[in-house]
Design a protein around this motif. Structure first.
Motif, PDB file in Angstrom:
ATOM      1  N   SER A  50       0.833  -1.216   0.000  1.00 28.88           N
ATOM      2  CA  SER A  50       0.000   0.000   0.000  1.00 28.88           C
ATOM      3  C   SER A  50       0.861   1.257   0.000  1.00 28.88           C
ATOM      4  CB  SER A  50      -0.926  -0.004   1.218  1.00 28.88           C
ATOM      5  OG  SER A  50      -1.833  -1.080   1.166  1.00 28.88           O
ATOM      6  N   LYS A  78      -4.926 -10.377  -3.396  1.00 24.78           N
ATOM      7  CA  LYS A  78      -4.621  -9.376  -2.372  1.00 24.78           C
ATOM      8  C   LYS A  78      -4.238  -8.053  -3.017  1.00 24.78           C
ATOM      9  CE  LYS A  78      -4.081  -8.090   1.911  1.00 24.78           C
ATOM     10  NZ  LYS A  78      -5.232  -8.064   2.854  1.00 24.78           N
ATOM     11  N   GLN A 117      -7.354  -6.264  -3.874  1.00 22.20           N
ATOM     12  CA  GLN A 117      -7.955  -5.726  -2.652  1.00 22.20           C
ATOM     13  C   GLN A 117      -7.233  -4.454  -2.207  1.00 22.20           C
ATOM     14  OE1 GLN A 117      -7.560  -8.132   0.943  1.00 22.20           O
ATOM     15  NE2 GLN A 117      -9.667  -7.636   1.494  1.00 22.20           N
ATOM     16  N   ASN A 118      -5.891  -4.469  -2.274  1.00 21.98           N
ATOM     17  CA  ASN A 118      -5.120  -3.303  -1.846  1.00 21.98           C
ATOM     18  C   ASN A 118      -5.410  -2.077  -2.710  1.00 21.98           C
ATOM     19  OD1 ASN A 118      -3.832  -4.530   0.309  1.00 21.98           O
ATOM     20  ND2 ASN A 118      -2.040  -5.152  -0.889  1.00 21.98           N
ATOM     21  N   GLN A 134      -8.068  -1.465  -4.541  1.00 24.66           N
ATOM     22  CA  GLN A 134      -9.438  -0.997  -4.358  1.00 24.66           C
ATOM     23  C   GLN A 134      -9.564  -0.178  -3.078  1.00 24.66           C
ATOM     24  OE1 GLN A 134     -11.605  -4.862  -6.282  1.00 24.66           O
ATOM     25  NE2 GLN A 134     -12.928  -3.278  -5.479  1.00 24.66           N
ATOM     26  N   ARG A 135      -8.787  -0.519  -2.073  1.00 27.85           N
ATOM     27  CA  ARG A 135      -8.774   0.291  -0.849  1.00 27.85           C
ATOM     28  C   ARG A 135      -8.204   1.681  -1.106  1.00 27.85           C
ATOM     29  NH1 ARG A 135      -6.456  -4.460   3.178  1.00 27.85           N
ATOM     30  NH2 ARG A 135      -8.488  -5.333   3.781  1.00 27.85           N
ATOM     31  N   GLN A 136      -7.407   1.817  -2.183  1.00 27.72           N
ATOM     32  CA  GLN A 136      -6.829   3.106  -2.553  1.00 27.72           C
ATOM     33  C   GLN A 136      -7.684   3.835  -3.578  1.00 27.72           C
ATOM     34  OE1 GLN A 136      -4.061   4.705  -1.550  1.00 27.72           O
ATOM     35  NE2 GLN A 136      -2.849   3.214  -0.427  1.00 27.72           N
TER      36      GLN A 136
END
Length: 275
Positions: A226, A253, A256-257, A259-261
């Motif tokens: 991240s 993963k 997922q990382n 999309q969190r950003q």
């Protein structure tokens, strides 16, 4: 973020440019006739060297459909190098591409997701505690390669596994070619002073391509990936890019990382192989 065919075509053009420049650099490095770069219906057919991640057909579906004779010749060239033909086909391209390739015996082997997000005003990198991200110069190339190759050799088990594996020597050759010819920039992440991960960035036509990210297994789940992502986004925004894109394995993963950003799924590429 909505992605229509025009935006997908723009992203695919930048991807095609990256592959073509990297493969052309490999051709200049190796003996004549080792590889080839052939324009193909708005995309490109590329062979850099045995085992290279640049050996593929990419960017089809946005500028017409290839002639059968063109594909005959390209398939002949891959066969002469004892390499299967891999075509990466966007779901937002002309559906006739998939019909043409499957009719010629190409089979579906995998998918990859292309995600993107808009970039606005310059932003500050959000780096995890204990993590430092810095551009990596030529003097650190071997260090960068070691951590990236080690990360790829021990993939995260979440999501769909990649259908490809590349030796460290081949990754090194491709990255040197891409750095010199396509303007790819490398970054290293250190956690508590120890090398923990690496990544790269390329900017073209206002698009920031986030590539080559990997974290050493011992440093996973500590914000290294991240941090690498956030640092590159800050660099791209400062350079005036209006969007960033990244390619991931579906359900991974890495997906997922990002999309969190703030990344959203733009489209999926089907990976079709013949031979």
């Amino acid at each position: 973020m909505f992605c229509g065919s025009e935006l997908a075509a723009r992203v695919e053009r930048v991807e095609t440019e990256l592959i073509a420049k990297g493969s052309a650099a490999a051709a200049a490095r190796l003996e004549p006739d080792t590889g080839f770069v052939i324009p193909l219906a708005g995309g490109v057919a590329s062979f850099a060297e045995d085992g290279s991640p640049l050996n593929k057909i990419a960017g089809l579906g946005f500028a017409g459909i290839p002639d059968e004779a063109e594909l005959d010749e390209i398939e002949r060239l891959f066969a002469a190098r004892e390499t299967p033909v891999q075509a990466e086909v966007s779901q937002l391209g002309d559906p006739g591409i998939g019909e043409l390739l499957t009719g010629r015996g190409y089979r579906l082997v995998s998918f990859e997701n292309v995600l993107g997000r808009e970039l606005g005003a310059p932003r500050t990198a959000d780096v995890a505690p204990g993590v430092e991200v810095m551009p990596s110069g030529e003097d650190e190339f071997d260090i960068w390669l070691t951590v990236v190759a080690d990360g790829f050799a021990h993939p995260d088990t979440q999501g769909v596994a990649s259908h490809e594996e590349f030796p460290a020597e081949i990754i090194a050759n491709a990255m040197r070619d891409l750095t010199g010819a396509a303007g790819v920039q490398r970054y290293l992440a250190r956690r508590d002073g120890r090398v923990a991960g690496g990544a790269s960035l390329r900017m073209s036509d206002g698009i920031a391509q986030l590539t080559g990210a990997a974290t050493h297994p011992a440093h996973r789940r500590h914000g290294v990936q991240s941090s690498l992502l956030s640092a590159r986004l800050a660099e791209a925004a400062a350079a005036g890019c209006d969007m960033a894109v990244v390619t991931t394995q579906p359900g991974s993963k890495s997906q997922q990382n990002v999309q969190r950003q703030g990344f959203a799924l733009l489209y999926t590429r089907a990976i079709l192989v013949k031979g």
